[in-house]
Structures are given as C-alpha cells and as structure tokens.
Design an enzyme around this catalytic site. Structure first.
Site, PDB file in Angstrom:
ATOM      1  N   LYS A  22       9.110 -16.276 -17.463  1.00  0.00           N
ATOM      2  CA  LYS A  22       9.798 -16.246 -16.318  1.00  0.00           C
ATOM      3  C   LYS A  22       8.579 -16.209 -14.971  1.00  0.00           C
ATOM      4  CE  LYS A  22      10.609 -11.652 -14.877  1.00  0.00           C
ATOM      5  NZ  LYS A  22      10.081 -11.397 -13.954  1.00  0.00           N
ATOM      6  N   ASN A  23       7.673 -15.492 -15.394  1.00  0.00           N
ATOM      7  CA  ASN A  23       6.676 -15.297 -14.313  1.00  0.00           C
ATOM      8  C   ASN A  23       5.812 -16.491 -14.069  1.00  0.00           C
ATOM      9  OD1 ASN A  23       7.466 -12.899 -13.701  1.00  0.00           O
ATOM     10  ND2 ASN A  23       5.944 -11.698 -15.002  1.00  0.00           N
ATOM     11  N   ARG A  92      12.935  -9.725  -5.721  1.00  0.00           N
ATOM     12  CA  ARG A  92      11.650  -9.287  -4.705  1.00  0.00           C
ATOM     13  C   ARG A  92      10.699 -10.090  -4.696  1.00  0.00           C
ATOM     14  NH1 ARG A  92       7.484  -8.089  -5.819  1.00  0.00           N
ATOM     15  NH2 ARG A  92       6.961  -7.240  -3.604  1.00  0.00           N
ATOM     16  N   CYS A 116      11.228  -2.081  -5.387  1.00  0.00           N
ATOM     17  CA  CYS A 116      12.315  -2.165  -6.583  1.00  0.00           C
ATOM     18  C   CYS A 116      12.085  -0.799  -7.353  1.00  0.00           C
ATOM     19  CB  CYS A 116      11.971  -3.458  -7.362  1.00  0.00           C
ATOM     20  SG  CYS A 116      10.396  -3.177  -8.251  1.00  0.00           S
ATOM     21  N   ARG A 121       6.003  -1.827  -4.133  1.00  0.00           N
ATOM     22  CA  ARG A 121       5.881  -3.456  -4.141  1.00  0.00           C
ATOM     23  C   ARG A 121       5.484  -3.758  -2.758  1.00  0.00           C
ATOM     24  NH1 ARG A 121       8.063  -5.440  -8.965  1.00  0.00           N
ATOM     25  NH2 ARG A 121       6.715  -7.076  -8.833  1.00  0.00           N
ATOM     26  N   PRO A 122       4.453  -3.393  -2.159  1.00  0.00           N
ATOM     27  CA  PRO A 122       4.049  -4.080  -0.876  1.00  0.00           C
ATOM     28  C   PRO A 122       3.546  -5.220  -0.974  1.00  0.00           C
ATOM     29  CG  PRO A 122       2.392  -2.342  -1.507  1.00  0.00           C
ATOM     30  CD  PRO A 122       3.519  -2.375  -2.551  1.00  0.00           C
ATOM     31  N   ILE A 123       3.388  -5.941   0.168  1.00  0.00           N
ATOM     32  CA  ILE A 123       2.826  -7.464   0.233  1.00  0.00           C
ATOM     33  C   ILE A 123       1.619  -7.510   1.364  1.00  0.00           C
ATOM     34  CG2 ILE A 123       5.196  -8.366  -0.391  1.00  0.00           C
ATOM     35  CD1 ILE A 123       5.407  -9.065   2.586  1.00  0.00           C
ATOM     36  N   ASP A 124       1.067  -6.190   1.610  1.00  0.00           N
ATOM     37  CA  ASP A 124      -0.215  -6.266   2.386  1.00  0.00           C
ATOM     38  C   ASP A 124      -1.157  -7.138   2.067  1.00  0.00           C
ATOM     39  OD1 ASP A 124      -0.105  -4.283   0.402  1.00  0.00           O
ATOM     40  OD2 ASP A 124      -2.238  -3.891   1.311  1.00  0.00           O
ATOM     41  N   LEU A 125      -1.525  -7.526   0.818  1.00  0.00           N
ATOM     42  CA  LEU A 125      -2.383  -8.349   0.128  1.00  0.00           C
ATOM     43  C   LEU A 125      -2.133  -9.856   0.378  1.00  0.00           C
ATOM     44  CD1 LEU A 125      -3.344  -6.679  -3.051  1.00  0.00           C
ATOM     45  CD2 LEU A 125      -4.503  -6.392  -0.774  1.00  0.00           C
ATOM     46  N   ASP A 305       3.769  -5.363 -17.957  1.00  0.00           N
ATOM     47  CA  ASP A 305       5.123  -5.315 -18.314  1.00  0.00           C
ATOM     48  C   ASP A 305       5.156  -5.267 -19.865  1.00  0.00           C
ATOM     49  OD1 ASP A 305       5.206  -8.410 -16.376  1.00  0.00           O
ATOM     50  OD2 ASP A 305       5.199  -6.182 -15.737  1.00  0.00           O
ATOM     51  N   ILE A 327      -1.262   0.180 -13.033  1.00  0.00           N
ATOM     52  CA  ILE A 327      -0.510  -0.896 -12.175  1.00  0.00           C
ATOM     53  C   ILE A 327       0.478  -0.628 -11.076  1.00  0.00           C
ATOM     54  CG2 ILE A 327       0.419  -3.363 -11.844  1.00  0.00           C
ATOM     55  CD1 ILE A 327      -2.498  -3.188 -13.262  1.00  0.00           C
ATOM     56  N   ARG A 396      17.806 -10.562 -16.376  1.00  0.00           N
ATOM     57  CA  ARG A 396      16.653 -11.197 -15.103  1.00  0.00           C
ATOM     58  C   ARG A 396      15.448 -11.894 -16.067  1.00  0.00           C
ATOM     59  NH1 ARG A 396      13.727  -7.133 -12.154  1.00  0.00           N
ATOM     60  NH2 ARG A 396      12.600  -9.047 -11.309  1.00  0.00           N
TER      61      ARG A 396
HETATM   62  C1  EPZ Z   1       3.488  -9.900 -10.990  1.00  0.00           C
HETATM   63  O1  EPZ Z   1       4.399  -9.141 -10.167  1.00  0.00           O
HETATM   64  C2  EPZ Z   1       4.924 -10.145 -12.063  1.00  0.00           C
HETATM   65  N1  EPZ Z   1       5.967 -10.770 -11.517  1.00  0.00           N
HETATM   66  C3  EPZ Z   1       5.092  -8.689 -12.593  1.00  0.00           C
HETATM   67  O2  EPZ Z   1       6.165  -8.926 -13.594  1.00  0.00           O
HETATM   68  C4  EPZ Z   1       3.986  -8.067 -13.039  1.00  0.00           C
HETATM   69  O3  EPZ Z   1       4.370  -6.725 -13.630  1.00  0.00           O
HETATM   70  C5  EPZ Z   1       2.773  -8.121 -12.104  1.00  0.00           C
HETATM   71  O4  EPZ Z   1       2.426  -9.418 -11.655  1.00  0.00           O
HETATM   72  C6  EPZ Z   1       1.538  -7.419 -12.827  1.00  0.00           C
HETATM   73  O5  EPZ Z   1       1.119  -8.322 -13.809  1.00  0.00           O
HETATM   74  C7  EPZ Z   1       5.891 -11.949 -11.234  1.00  0.00           C
HETATM   75  O6  EPZ Z   1       5.172 -12.697 -11.695  1.00  0.00           O
HETATM   76  C8  EPZ Z   1       7.488 -12.648 -10.718  1.00  0.00           C
HETATM   77  P1  EPZ Z   1       0.977  -7.801  -8.501  1.00  0.00           P
HETATM   78  P2  EPZ Z   1       3.447  -8.943  -8.681  1.00  0.00           P
HETATM   79  O7  EPZ Z   1       0.993  -8.158  -7.021  1.00  0.00           O
HETATM   80  O8  EPZ Z   1       2.840 -10.250  -8.165  1.00  0.00           O
HETATM   81  C9  EPZ Z   1       0.100  -4.072  -5.567  1.00  0.00           C
HETATM   82  C10 EPZ Z   1       8.068  -8.406 -14.867  1.00  0.00           C
HETATM   83  O9  EPZ Z   1       8.573  -7.500 -15.176  1.00  0.00           O
HETATM   84  N2  EPZ Z   1       0.082  -4.666  -4.549  1.00  0.00           N
HETATM   85  O10 EPZ Z   1      -0.275  -8.018  -9.166  1.00  0.00           O
HETATM   86  O11 EPZ Z   1       4.354  -8.234  -7.620  1.00  0.00           O
HETATM   87  C11 EPZ Z   1       1.388  -3.652  -6.260  1.00  0.00           C
HETATM   88  O12 EPZ Z   1       2.046  -2.710  -5.801  1.00  0.00           O
HETATM   89  C12 EPZ Z   1       7.564  -8.462 -13.430  1.00  0.00           C
HETATM   90  O13 EPZ Z   1       8.190  -9.437 -15.065  1.00  0.00           O
HETATM   91  C13 EPZ Z   1      -0.176  -4.232  -3.375  1.00  0.00           C
HETATM   92  O14 EPZ Z   1      -0.538  -2.890  -2.937  1.00  0.00           O
HETATM   93  O15 EPZ Z   1       2.469  -7.790  -8.952  1.00  0.00           O
HETATM   94  C14 EPZ Z   1       1.194  -3.111  -7.909  1.00  0.00           C
HETATM   95  O16 EPZ Z   1       0.797  -1.822  -7.894  1.00  0.00           O
HETATM   96  C15 EPZ Z   1       7.512  -6.742 -13.008  1.00  0.00           C
HETATM   97  N3  EPZ Z   1      -0.027  -4.963  -2.256  1.00  0.00           N
HETATM   98  C16 EPZ Z   1      -0.041  -3.756  -7.990  1.00  0.00           C
HETATM   99  O17 EPZ Z   1      -0.626  -4.479  -6.722  1.00  0.00           O
HETATM  100  C17 EPZ Z   1       0.168  -6.409  -2.417  1.00  0.00           C
HETATM  101  O18 EPZ Z   1       0.130  -7.106  -1.540  1.00  0.00           O
HETATM  102  C18 EPZ Z   1       0.013  -5.353  -8.855  1.00  0.00           C
HETATM  103  O19 EPZ Z   1       1.139  -5.997  -8.047  1.00  0.00           O
HETATM  104  C19 EPZ Z   1       0.753  -6.822  -3.809  1.00  0.00           C
HETATM  105  C20 EPZ Z   1       0.545  -6.069  -4.769  1.00  0.00           C
END
Ligand code: EPZ
Length: 418
Positions: A22-23, A92, A116, A121-125, A305, A327, A396
């Site tokens: 999926k990812n 999301r 969620c 799940r911020p997107i600041d990065l 996950d 995480i 999902r």
């Molecule tokens: C991906 O989510 C996966 N989803 C998630 O899988 C997985 O848990 C996650 O990576 C970690 O491995 C998909 O690939 C579609 P991150 P993503 O950005 O990209 C923080 C599942 O169950 N963060 O690596 O959203 C965030 O809040 C899903 O299949 C910021 O602070 O994960 C989290 O604490 C759930 N700012 C940490 O980083 C940002 O701009 C990791 O998030 C982005 C992230």
C-alpha cells in the site's frame, strides 16, 4: 456497518501470497502524473486507499483502468491542479499528490489533510522542503496554495526522516533545474521503489533507501511499466498472527529483507523462522515468550506500523513485553479494545507494558488501520467468538483478508450488521 466474526483459539496452518505494498503504490500512483504518458503498474493491491488515490487521479483529468492486479494510468490529459476537501479527507496521505501536481502544473491547491486516529500528522516538513526548492506556499481557509515559480535544485535537510516529506521532495525535485540532494532522507524500502519508478520515467536519481538521495533532470514524456514491491507490513501482520495463535505458515511473494526486525522479535519470542528468496516460513509454539523491549524507529528500525499487531501477539505470551512507540503520539488506541478481550496492558505515555494472559472472545471496535489488524490477530488467538466492528479501517490496508486467513485455517467471516 460491516464486521468480522471470528471463532478463535485455532493454530494457523497454510501458505498465502503477500500483496503489493500500500505504502509504495500510493506515492507511485501520484508519480504517474509526472510522466504525461501511460503507466502500467503491476502487483497493485485492491485496497480502499488505492481507490481514493485513483479518484484523485481521475479528478485531475487522468484516465485510470484496473486490470486484475494492474493499474493503468494515462496522465496525458491531466488538466487540474486542485485536490478538493472531500478527496483529501478520504486519505490523509493524499498530501503525496502535492509534489507531482506542482512539478506538472507549476501550481497546486490542496485542502490541508486533517489529522487521523494515530496523531496530528502535520506536514511542516513537507512544506519546509518545498519552500527550500523555491515553492511559494500560503495557507488560506484550510487550503494550501502553492506556486512553483523558478524551481532550483538545492540541498534539502529534513529534521526528521519523514517518509512522506522525502517522497514529496523527490517528486517536486523532478521539476527543478540542477541537482537536489535530500539529506536525512527516509530509508524505507518504499522510497527505493519510488526511485526505481522515477528512473524508468527518465529521472537521474540515486541513493533511494539511503540517508542522502540525489536527484536531477526534468522528466521526458514517456510510458512507464513498474511492479510494486511486496507489502512488508502485511507480511509482519501475518507473522504476528501466527506467533499469537501457534502453528506453521508460509508467506510467498514476500521480501524477507524488509522485515528483518520483525523476524528477530518473533524469533526471540520462541518462533522458528526460515526464509529464502521470496518465501518466509514461520513455526510458532502454542504460546510465545514475552518480547524484549520493542522500540519503533524509522527504517531499518522496527516499523511503527507493526507495533499494534505485535502487541496483540504479546498479549498471549507467557511473560511480559514492553513497547516504546517513538514515531506517532497516539498509537496505542488499540490497547483499550484488546483489554476487552482480557489483555493486561499498562500504558504510560509512549510506553506500553504487556503481561501475557489467555484472551477470550469479545465485541471490539477498530480504532485505526493497524489497530484494527491487531484486534483481528487477538480475536484469532482468543478462546471463543469475537466480533470486530468498524472494519472499513482495515479495508484500507489489507487485501483479501478473509480469503487469506481462511486459507490459513482460520474461522473468520465478513458480515453486514445494522
Ligand atoms: C508513512 O506515513 C506511512 N504511510 C505510515 O503508514 C507510516 O506509519 C509512516 O510513514 C512511518 O513509517 C504511507 O506511506 C502512506 P512520516 P507518513 O512523515 O509519511 C511526523 C500505515 O499504517 N511528521 O514518516 O505520514 C509525523 O507526525 C501508515 O500504513 C511531522 O512532524 O509518516 C510522525 O510523528 C500509518 N511533520 C513522524 O513524523 C511532517 O511534515 C513520521 O511521519 C511529517 C511528519
């Protein structure tokens, strides 16, 4: 509302194939927007989130066709650069469309993805990385409006190896002049799969799967064919189900390399694992031992996950297990539901201490995708009948769940209620 009804307490025995990830399919579907041609993706799982991504591509003007496990995307006619609220809210991780839309059209308007069940799940990065490449971004009434302007390749340092931010930066960088380097990039296997797709689409990109990714080159318009890699979290989930129930299972079309930390945990808990090529065989005792502290980390550490499914297995162990969720800030919501089945779990902040017990059947409610999967794992191990509600969360991320578990000798059926 659909539910799973499960008769638990039986060992798992049998062989099942692992589906495409999926990812990986989600960012690669978004990336098909970049090619301006026809992309044929093989080994695509039939999941709710994949349907959401297809709806976004069709909204943007792409033609999408599903043929068995293939998805064909023709993005030559794409003509929109906005993703409206109702489509963003479905999933999301739709934020992954930001980079490709920007790279293709030079502008993008997305409704801010909400939080969620597992965290804000911020997107600041994501936004900081795109600003570094020269993208002008403003937020207006819950939308983000982006103008690409003259994008130039830069060194982009991520303060955390975010998977989505790494992917969005790679996808945006295809429209930059010069070389972009992403430093402290996520190393998940799905990043290397996206790199492989981008290479086939004509990008010069290297380092996918490492901490520094280097990307240059505008993409020529061309057709691309690609096979999605196996789903390592689905793999982990079935390994945890066998560890919880006992028995012997074989997983085919898997990638043992990508689940090394999970294999280590279940081996330390008393399972025997043999893997080779694309196959993993696991023998599990009637009851596993408590699991040494599990700390979720970015890849190649233990995947967040897989924390919930492994916790479900730990609930049946002879002994105590400890989980540290580093995480996401709210990823123990399944614990309260597991407690309804007799689990003994003590939560303190991001630490969960699990004392193994004999689980009994109960009616429980899925809290999120992986938490729901954990409830199914626990129901399979519990004595008696369980009903798992809100299984749309599970849809999902798990393809043909009832078929696969039935093939492993489980008694599970999907029912409509109410
Ligand atoms: C991906 O989510 C996966 N989803 C998630 O899988 C997985 O848990 C996650 O990576 C970690 O491995 C998909 O690939 C579609 P991150 P993503 O950005 O990209 C923080 C599942 O169950 N963060 O690596 O959203 C965030 O809040 C899903 O299949 C910021 O602070 O994960 C989290 O604490 C759930 N700012 C940490 O980083 C940002 O701009 C990791 O998030 C982005 C992230």
């Amino acid at each position: 509302m659909s539910v799973y009804r499960v008769q638990g307490g039986r060992p798992l025995r049998g062989k099942i194939p692992i589906s495409g990830a999926k990812n990986s399919v989600l960012p690669i579907l978004a990336a098909t927007l970049l090619t301006g041609g026809r992309s044929r993706l093989h080994n695509c799982p039939d999941l709710r989130d994949v349907g959401s991504a297809i709806r976004i591509l069709e909204h943007l003007g792409c033609r999408v066709l599903r043929e068995e496990g293939d998805i064909l995307v023709d993005s030559s006619m794409a003509n929109r650069w906005d993703v409206p609220h109702q489509l963003m809210r479905e999933m999301r991780s739709s934020v992954i469309f930001l980079g490709p839309i920007l790279a293709r059209f030079g502008k993008a308007q997305l409704s801010l993805p909400g939080g969620c069940d597992i965290g804000q799940r911020p997107i600041d990065l994501h936004l900081a990385a795109l600003r570094r490449l020269g993208v002008k971004i403003r937020e207006q009434g819950g939308d983000i409006l982006c103008e690409a302007g003259d994008l130039r390749g830069q060194d982009v340092i991520l303060s955390f190896p975010s998977v989505g931010a790494t992917e969005n930066t790679m996808l945006t960088a295809t429209a930059c002049t010069g070389v972009t380097r992403i430093i402290n990039a996520a190393r998940e296997p799905e990043i290397a799969d996206l790199q492989e797709f981008l290479r086939k689409a004509g990008a010069q990109v290297q380092g996918g799967g490492e901490s520094v990714i280097q990307l240059s080159g505008e993409l020529p318009r061309r057709d691309v064919e690609h096979t999605i890699l196996p789903d390592r979290i689905e793999t982990a989930t079935y390994l945890c189900a066998a560890a919880a129930c006992g028995g012997e299972i074989t997983l085919t079309e898997a990638e043992p390399e990508h689940v090394g930390t999970v294999l280590q945990c279940v081996s330390e808990a008393g399972c025997t694992v043999r893997s080779g090529g694309r196959t993993i065989t696991l023998w599990a005792p009637e009851r596993i031992k408590g699991i040494a502290p599990v700390r979720t980390m970015p890849y190649p550490g233990f995947p967040t996950d897989a924390q919930a499914p492994l916790m479900a297995a730990a609930c049946t162990a002879l002994g105590t297990s400890v989980f540290l969720e580093t995480i996401f800030e709210n990823r123990f919501r399944h614990a309260a539901e597991l407690a309804r089945m007799g689990a003994d779990i003590r939560i303190s902040g991001r630490t969960a201490i699990v004392n193994g017990t004999q689980l009994h059947g109960a009616r429980v409610r899925s809290t999120d995708l992986r938490g729901g999967a954990a409830l199914v794992v626990a129901a399979l191990a519990a004595q008696g009948e369980s009903v798992v509600e809100d299984i749309s969360h599970i849809d999902r991320g798990y393809e043909k769940l009832t078929d696969k578990l039935t093939a492993l000798g489980c008694q599970i059926e999907r029912l409509k209620e109410g």
